[in-house]
Design an enzyme around this catalytic site. Structure first.
Site, short mmCIF file in Angstrom:
data_model
loop_
_atom_site.label_atom_id
_atom_site.label_comp_id
_atom_site.label_asym_id
_atom_site.label_seq_id
_atom_site.Cartn_x
_atom_site.Cartn_y
_atom_site.Cartn_z
N GLY A 82 0.82 -1.20 0.00
CA GLY A 82 0.00 0.00 0.00
C GLY A 82 0.86 1.25 0.00
CB CYS A 83 0.17 4.59 1.37
SG CYS A 83 1.04 6.08 1.85
#
Length: 238
Positions: free
Chosen positions: A58-59
């Site tokens: 993810g981020c």
């Protein structure tokens, strides 16, 4: 694509220029919950010298932040892996068409933390490995869960650990984490480095990523360090 109120690109564009009221950022997704999982039964061999691990979940802001608070990590850099050098930039990667994942390169001291422990933290508190091509409010292949092994031994350890966790049914759904050998890692732009530490009150960080660091402190207390190891202060080079 990104959810409008949680758009990291928009938040970056307006950071410092617009005061965003937390009242306007009503969450539609809960931050990923940590899962207490067993340590890997197989780990990498003891070695000397600084080693490298590259993971995506993810981020990269949150993943980097978690490992910057992890003892034994001497540097954690946000960047891109899985695509070509020519497309290793935030604008291109954000389209989801480059093959890149937002990734973090972790330099670590195996005398203080093992590769297996890094994977345990990665699967437990850094992200949810059961989400396919998304993580929390962010969706797209650039937010996929993937381990980019830097040695054949790392690949074997990761394969065995994924099989172990799936067999133990510690998650409600199967792990979808991809696994392959690293071809290249490209550091992200300077403004992405140390982002969690520099912007702890930004709504996206406060809601999605600070809880990950808090879970690290709670679940992996022996591996947690209060003062983060920042890129801006590191003497380790890529």
């Amino acid at each position: 694509m990104r959810r409008s109120l949680f758009s990291r690109l928009s938040l970056c564009a307006f950071a410092g220029a617009l005061a965003i009221s937390t009242a306007l950022v009503a969450p539609t997704f809960a931050a990923e919950e940590a899962v207490i999982i067993p340590a890997p039964t197989a780990d990498a061999s003891a070695t000397t010298g600084i080693q490298t691990a590259v993971i995506a979940g993810g981020c990269f802001w949150g993943v980097q932040g978690v490992f910057q608070h992890t003892a034994g990590v001497v540097n954690a850099v946000s960047g891109y892996a899985g695509g070509s050098k020519s497309s290793a930039n935030y604008t291109a990667v954000s389209t989801g068409s480059t093959g890149h994942a937002e990734a973090v390169e972790i330099k670590y001291d195996p005398a203080k933390i093992s590769y297996g422990k890094i994977l345990q933290i990665y699967f437990s508190v850094a992200h949810d490995p059961t989400q396919l091509n998304r993580q929390g409010p962010d969706s797209g292949t650039q937010y996929r869960s993937e381990i980019f092994a830097t040695t054949p031994e790392q690949k074997k350890v990761a394969e065995a650990y994924i099989a172990q966790l799936n067999a133990a049914k510690v998650y409600k759904k199967p792990i979808v984490t991809k696994l392959g050998m690293l071809e290249a890692f490209y550091p992200a732009e300077a403004y992405h480095q140390d982002y969690l530490t520099l912007h702890p009150n930004q709504p996206y960080i406060a809601y999605n990523d600070i809880p990950k660091v808090e879970n690290l402190k709670k679940i992996f207390a022996q591996n947690y360090i209060e003062k983060p190891t920042l890129v801006s202060a590191s003497k380790v080079t890529n």
